[in-house]
Write a protein that holds these residues in place. Structure first.
Motif, PDB file in Angstrom:
ATOM      1  N   CYS A 254       3.340   8.826  -8.756  1.00 37.45           N
ATOM      2  CA  CYS A 254       2.427   9.449  -7.790  1.00 37.45           C
ATOM      3  C   CYS A 254       3.181  10.345  -6.827  1.00 37.45           C
ATOM      4  O   CYS A 254       2.725  11.448  -6.491  1.00 37.45           O
ATOM      5  N   GLU A 255       4.359   9.884  -6.380  1.00 36.85           N
ATOM      6  CA  GLU A 255       5.139  10.686  -5.433  1.00 36.85           C
ATOM      7  C   GLU A 255       5.628  11.978  -6.079  1.00 36.85           C
ATOM      8  O   GLU A 255       5.548  13.061  -5.467  1.00 36.85           O
ATOM      9  N   GLU A 258       2.675  14.381  -6.505  1.00 32.95           N
ATOM     10  CA  GLU A 258       2.285  15.017  -5.246  1.00 32.95           C
ATOM     11  C   GLU A 258       3.245  16.151  -4.890  1.00 32.95           C
ATOM     12  O   GLU A 258       2.832  17.202  -4.396  1.00 32.95           O
ATOM     13  N   HIS A 259       4.534  15.920  -5.147  1.00 36.98           N
ATOM     14  CA  HIS A 259       5.528  16.962  -4.887  1.00 36.98           C
ATOM     15  C   HIS A 259       5.292  18.164  -5.794  1.00 36.98           C
ATOM     16  O   HIS A 259       5.378  19.324  -5.347  1.00 36.98           O
ATOM     17  N   ILE A 261       2.442  19.071  -7.109  1.00 33.70           N
ATOM     18  CA  ILE A 261       1.211  19.735  -6.681  1.00 33.70           C
ATOM     19  C   ILE A 261       1.478  20.646  -5.487  1.00 33.70           C
ATOM     20  O   ILE A 261       0.972  21.779  -5.423  1.00 33.70           O
ATOM     21  N   LYS A 262       2.260  20.173  -4.540  1.00 41.66           N
ATOM     22  CA  LYS A 262       2.581  21.007  -3.379  1.00 41.66           C
ATOM     23  C   LYS A 262       3.317  22.274  -3.803  1.00 41.66           C
ATOM     24  O   LYS A 262       3.038  23.369  -3.301  1.00 41.66           O
ATOM     25  N   THR A 321      -6.869   8.863 -12.825  1.00 44.33           N
ATOM     26  CA  THR A 321      -6.667   8.919 -11.389  1.00 44.33           C
ATOM     27  C   THR A 321      -7.479   7.853 -10.676  1.00 44.33           C
ATOM     28  O   THR A 321      -8.655   7.652 -10.975  1.00 44.33           O
ATOM     29  N   LYS A 325      -6.752   9.117  -5.238  1.00 46.05           N
ATOM     30  CA  LYS A 325      -6.021  10.288  -5.720  1.00 46.05           C
ATOM     31  C   LYS A 325      -6.940  11.490  -5.931  1.00 46.05           C
ATOM     32  O   LYS A 325      -6.524  12.503  -6.494  1.00 46.05           O
ATOM     33  N   PRO A 328      -5.681  15.085  -3.817  1.00 43.49           N
ATOM     34  CA  PRO A 328      -4.868  16.152  -4.420  1.00 43.49           C
ATOM     35  C   PRO A 328      -5.654  17.023  -5.387  1.00 43.49           C
ATOM     36  O   PRO A 328      -5.439  18.239  -5.436  1.00 43.49           O
ATOM     37  N   GLU A 331      -7.594  19.452  -3.378  1.00 45.66           N
ATOM     38  CA  GLU A 331      -6.735  20.508  -2.830  1.00 45.66           C
ATOM     39  C   GLU A 331      -6.425  21.557  -3.888  1.00 45.66           C
ATOM     40  O   GLU A 331      -6.454  22.763  -3.613  1.00 45.66           O
ATOM     41  N   VAL A 332      -6.133  21.104  -5.108  1.00 45.67           N
ATOM     42  CA  VAL A 332      -5.856  22.046  -6.199  1.00 45.67           C
ATOM     43  C   VAL A 332      -7.112  22.863  -6.518  1.00 45.67           C
ATOM     44  O   VAL A 332      -7.040  24.084  -6.700  1.00 45.67           O
TER      45      VAL A 332
END
Length: 646
Positions: A254-255, A258-259, A261-262, A321, A325, A328, A331-332
């Motif tokens: 997950c971490e 997320e990275h 995705i950013k 997901t 979750k 994210p 956001e996308v």
């Protein structure tokens, strides 16, 4: 003068530290091999385009060929002269570059005439050899300009001036000179970088126009694609864009996801607004003479990188997901939806339609994934199987979890409204009363689709709480539990964007229910205490009647207090309102009885023992209510028994 080539890799590294990432969108460490040769005479990719033949005197044809021969042979890239190693389009030779292009155009007209009138003429053979020599020189110049100015070609800064496909080489240079002069008058100077960028674009367009019209467009386009694609690919790499693969995304933690995705969000915004947009501007300008060439060229340069970027959301949507979750994904979706108008505008040709189709597919898949998560979340609420009663009728953990989640969803109301508009919840699909399924009204009419969906989720929660409240054997705790939980729901609505989405009518309607629940609690929990006091004390109150009233009140108050002292009311306002309401129904009536009995009993200590509580005592004990068992050490049974009234 021989101009040394600037080492590209070194220049690129300097550019990173000096200008930062944006400058790299037009910088490439990849170039054609230095061993690439322009010595061999290129073969035209297509016959020289035919144009209407104007009757020319033989002397004019010969003059055109002779004039062209003089300058073309001078700049023959295979010659041993100084012109072999210097550049025709260097600023020291700009007038000669103009003349070179003009002579090539004259040569082409002469060739058209000879092909039509004297196809066996020796002059035609000479003209053909000269044309191949000229194209070889222009091919080399085109490559050199692209390579040497890749760090200065920022199309966005000059796109407004060079979007007109009818502009000519001379006109463009005159525009640059005119602007420079105007800038001096206004006190604003054009930077050397801007001037160099503008001249480079002007030169590239002039060469491309000449080569395409002479039938050598294929050679020109091949060089352009090779260099510019390497620049685009490198820019995407420096933005952190990877070659996204479904299997890789499925395995990420997950971490790590997320990275990723950013990084994707940042890269996507920059790529669309700066990289792809600027590349299209440059390509449209350089190949303005041919719509087909500029569209296919731009598509070939950007297609791989763009498809990879816009496909990432689709791959992300395939990942299993959990409800939390969803954010994210939203956001996308928000970024891709926001950029869609620009994607639609930039990739507006048939050759680049695959990019737009992939972007639309990604939006659709993301939307489907979000709707699935919402449906799963609703199902999770309904299937919650915890049966243990919450101590003191307090707020259930399910209420806190669900409302925190829904209030966070409200922050994405605009995007959620787009997603759920096509898939609203169906009345009856969750075995809830159809009359409950109502679209909430919002003063601002914000996102009605998402308003309905979020109101539905809250309704599912409230119905589940009705079921959970049944575990309380004490009916007063049933109502206190419902009041506590509904008040928590209202508080979450009022302190988040949910208030705008659900509207004031929704808040008022549910606040009224809280009042009713609290009233029902008070009636059941304290009804015996209230009824133990006379509605109206008769004027002639007998000592026996007074003793009966006091005994009944003392017993009922002790029992009610000892039961209710473990109750919890989390909301401070509701807690105070409950205490006030109980006190108003209890203390005034008791005070009247207390005063009459105090006068009646006089100094009779035995009778005065019945006056266990003063009105002030009642207020103190009521103030300790609704904080839970540990909030007070008061125990009426142990600490008040036998205590004399004040």
């Amino acid at each position: 003068m021989v101009l040394p080539e600037t080492p590209r890799s070194k220049h690129s590294s300097i550019l990173v530290s000096r200008k930062g990432l944006p400058a790299l969108f037009f910088t490439s460490a990849k170039t054609l091999s230095s061993s690439s040769s322009f010595a061999s005479s290129p073969t035209p990719s297509s016959p020289i385009p035919f144009s209407p033949v104007h009757r020319l005197p033989a002397s004019a044809v010969e003059e055109n060929i002779a004039n062209a021969e003089a300058i073309i042979t001078k700049w023959d890239p295979n010659s041993s002269s100084l012109t072999k190693v210097i550049h025709l389009f260097h600023y020291n030779h700009r007038n000669e570059a103009k003349e070179f292009l003009q002579r090539v155009n004259d040569l082409r007209r002469a060739m058209h005439f000879l092909i039509s009138e004297h196809s066996t003429s020796d002059k035609l053979v000479l003209a053909q050899n000269l044309m191949r020599m000229a194209m070889s020189r222009l091919e080399k110049e085109f490559y050199q300009i692209l390579s040497a100015t890749h760090d200065r070609l920022d199309p966005e800064s000059v796109s407004g001036k060079y979007s007109d496909s009818s502009s000519t080489y001379d006109a463009e240079e005159n525009d640059i000179a005119s602007e420079e002069e105007s800038s001096k008058i206004s006190g604003k100077s054009i930077s050397d970088v801007e001037k160099a960028s503008a001249l480079a674009m002007s030169d590239l367009k002039a060469i491309a126009d000449c080569m395409v019209s002479s039938g050598y467009g294929k050679e020109c386009v091949k060089i352009y694609k090779l260099i510019r694609k390497s620049i685009v690919d490198e820019a995407l790499y420096l933005l952190g864009v990877e070659q996204y693969k479904c299997a890789q995304i499925q395995k990420l933690s997950c971490e790590a996801l997320e990275h990723m995705i950013k990084k994707w969000i940042n890269a996507m915004k920059t790529a669309v607004k700066t990289l792809f947009n600027g590349e299209k501007t440059l390509c449209d300008h350089v190949f303005s003479a041919s719509q087909r060439i500029r569209q296919s060229c731009f598509s070939d340069i950007t297609k791989d990188g763009a498809i990879n970027l816009v496909k990432f959301p689709e791959l992300l949507a395939k990942r299993k997901t959990l409800p939390e979750k969803i954010f994210p994904l939203l956001e996308v979706y928000e970024v891709l939806s926001y950029l869609w108008p620009e994607i639609d505008l930039i990739f507006n040709s048939e050759s680049s339609s695959a990019i737009k189709m992939q972007a639309l597919t990604s939006l659709q898949r993301l939307g489907e994934s979000v709707c699935t998560i919402l449906s799963d979340f609703e199902s999770t609420i309904q299937k919650d199987s915890t049966k243990a009663p919450i101590e003191g009728g307090g707020v259930h953990p399910l209420t806190q979890t669900v409302m925190n989640y829904i209030s966070s969803l409200a922050d994405y109301s605009g995007i959620l409204s787009e997603i759920v508009a096509e898939s609203p919840p169906k009345a009856g699909s969750t075995q809830l009363p159809e009359s409950y399924f109502e679209s909430p009204t919002s003063d601002d009419s914000l996102a009605p689709a998402v308003s309905t969906r979020l109101a539905w989720l809250i309704l599912v929660l409230l119905c589940k709480l009705d079921i959970k409240a049944e575990v309380y054997k004490d009916r007063s705790l049933f109502y206190l539990f419902m009041a506590n939980n509904l008040q928590f729901v209202i508080e979450k609505v009022c302190t988040s964007r949910l208030r705008l989405l659900l509207g004031e009518d929704w808040v008022f309607k549910h606040a009224t229910k809280v009042i009713q629940y609290a009233s029902n609690y008070e009636t059941i929990a304290w009804g015996n205490v209230f009824s133990s006091l006379p509605e109206k004390i008769p004027p002639e109150l007998s000592p026996e009647a007074a003793k009966d009233y006091l005994k009944g009140f003392n017993t009922s108050f002790e029992e009610a207090y000892n039961r209710q002292r473990s109750c919890i009311v989390q909301d401070e306002k509701l807690r105070d309102e409950l205490k006030t309401s109980i006190g108003m129904n209890l203390i005034p009536a008791y005070r009247e009885l207390y005063q009459r009995c105090l006068e009646m009993f006089g100094r009779d200590k035995k009778l005065r023992l019945l006056l266990k509580f003063s009105p002030e005592d009642l207020g103190n004990y009521l103030s300790d209510l609704f904080h839970g068992t540990g909030a007070s050490d008061r125990s009426l049974v142990t600490s008040l028994r036998g205590q004399m009234p004040r």
